[in-house]
Design an enzyme around this catalytic site. Structure first.
Site, PDB file in Angstrom:
ATOM      1  N   TYR A  55      45.059  41.159  35.858  1.00  0.00           N
ATOM      2  CA  TYR A  55      45.734  40.264  36.613  1.00  0.00           C
ATOM      3  C   TYR A  55      46.525  40.969  37.566  1.00  0.00           C
ATOM      4  O   TYR A  55      47.653  41.702  37.085  1.00  0.00           O
ATOM      5  CB  TYR A  55      46.470  39.162  35.808  1.00  0.00           C
ATOM      6  CG  TYR A  55      45.821  38.621  35.014  1.00  0.00           C
ATOM      7  CD1 TYR A  55      44.427  38.044  35.100  1.00  0.00           C
ATOM      8  CD2 TYR A  55      46.574  37.680  33.821  1.00  0.00           C
ATOM      9  CE1 TYR A  55      43.903  37.530  34.082  1.00  0.00           C
ATOM     10  CE2 TYR A  55      45.785  36.734  32.959  1.00  0.00           C
ATOM     11  CZ  TYR A  55      44.191  36.642  33.047  1.00  0.00           C
ATOM     12  OH  TYR A  55      43.817  35.984  32.316  1.00  0.00           O
ATOM     13  N   HIS A 122      38.830  41.063  27.059  1.00  0.00           N
ATOM     14  CA  HIS A 122      38.824  40.266  28.009  1.00  0.00           C
ATOM     15  C   HIS A 122      37.415  39.630  28.179  1.00  0.00           C
ATOM     16  O   HIS A 122      37.033  38.714  28.614  1.00  0.00           O
ATOM     17  CB  HIS A 122      39.237  40.800  29.305  1.00  0.00           C
ATOM     18  CG  HIS A 122      39.990  39.853  30.293  1.00  0.00           C
ATOM     19  ND1 HIS A 122      40.635  40.191  31.444  1.00  0.00           N
ATOM     20  CD2 HIS A 122      39.381  38.423  30.510  1.00  0.00           C
ATOM     21  CE1 HIS A 122      40.811  39.022  32.045  1.00  0.00           C
ATOM     22  NE2 HIS A 122      40.405  38.129  31.628  1.00  0.00           N
TER      23      HIS A 122
END
Length: 330
Positions: A55, A122
């Site tokens: 992010y 992830h």
């Protein structure tokens, strides 16, 4: 407020997805506004914050570390490895054990903490056996650098293989009224294994709030521009479905967003939802959705209006879809 299990922790049913404080949807807020939102979230009662190395290419973790260092014990910290910006500045999926461990060290430094409460893979790197990546995460648990292990966007088969190596505390997958793939088997697999199911994008990336009525207004770098469901012809159709959903929200005496979040939580006691927002009013609105109890009639009506057969457009483009491991409806 009743809490729900998040691995071995107890958390509010609604957590905060932090991605859009750094990138993805529109223009990120200023650092001052992002700081205010994070602190306000903790003051409201949010106690699960979700970030990732990806992010903002590290910016999001840095933001949380800087702003919340003094309140580290006030919340459960979840972050992710396996997808990040590499040395060439390009997004990379890499689940090799040595890379997983290095990413964790980088995350700990950015987050200004000694331990991450739950660390997700992830994405499963399909070039690396899931057992190897989870083995590296298990080593990090033994070393005290992470407390529990999670997986993101994986199939039931992959969850079971991983769980055989080390208990999987949580599985994070997109889940909302218009994205129902988890219902094929992952929701039930999580229930069987005692893992928390974490629903990301429970508001359908803004669609289920009713605020996004014109997709051409999205900024050029908004990730939704590359998602088929947000292409103009598909989105126009999907908005007609939302008109019917709005009537149910009115009947239930809640907002569209609260209706969508309450629906998600109502699919199982092992589900936690993590909407994201940059708006303080929406932050409060989302959190209070945990207090909304929908009628059986509303559940039935919502399932008939929005499902995999009525929504137009795939959730990802072909290239992104090839990177993930989730089951898809035939």
């Amino acid at each position: 407020m009743t809490t729900r299990k998040f691995g071995s922790f107890d958390c509010a049913p609604i957590g905060l997805g932090c991605m859009n404080l750094s990138h993805a949807y529109g223009t990120p807020p200023s650092e001052k506004d992002a700081e205010n939102l994070l602190l306000s979230a903790l003051d409201m009662g949010y106690n699960l914050l979700d970030t990732a190395a990806l992010y903002g290419f590290g910016h999001n973790e840095q933001l949380l570390g800087k702003v919340l260092k003094s309140r580290r014990h006030d919340y459960i910290l979840a972050s992710k490895c396996g997808m990040f910006k590499n040395a060439e500045g390009v997004r990379e999926i890499n689940g090799r054990p040595e890379v997983v461990k290095k990413t964790c060290e980088d995350s700990l430094r950015r987050l200004q903490t000694d331990v991450i409460d739950l660390y997700y893979l992830h994405r499963w790197d399909k070039n690396v056996p899931i057992e190897d990546s989870v083995g590296a995460l298990s080593d990090l648990v033994k070393e005290g650098k992470i407390r529990e292990i999670g997986l993101s966007e994986v199939s039931s088969d992959t969850v079971r293989k991983a769980h055989a190596v080390h208990p999987i505390a949580a599985v994070q997958t997109e889940y909302s009224l218009w994205t129902r793939n988890a219902e094929i088997s992952v929701l039930e697999t999580c229930r069987e294994l005692g893992a928390t199911f974490v629903a990301f994008s429970p508001l359908a990336r803004g669609f289920l709030t009713g605020a996004l009525t014109e997709v051409n207004s999205l900024v050029e770098k908004d990730i939704r521009r590359n998602m088929p469901r947000f292409h103009a012809e598909n989105y126009a159709h999907n908005l007609t479905l939302l008109e019917q959903v709005a009537l149910i929200a009115k009947q239930e005496g809640c907002t569209l967003a609260q209706l969508a979040l309450a629906w998600t939580l109502g699919r199982g006691e092992h589900i936690v939802s993590i909407p994201g927002t940059t708006n303080l009013t929406h932050l409060s609105e989302n959190f209070s959705a945990a207090e909304v109890e929908l009628s059986a009639t509303s559940y039935q009506q919502l399932d008939e209006i929005l499902n995999q057969n009525t929504v137009m457009g795939a959730r990802y483009n072909a290239a992104t879809q090839a990177e993930i491991d989730t089951e898809e409806f035939a």
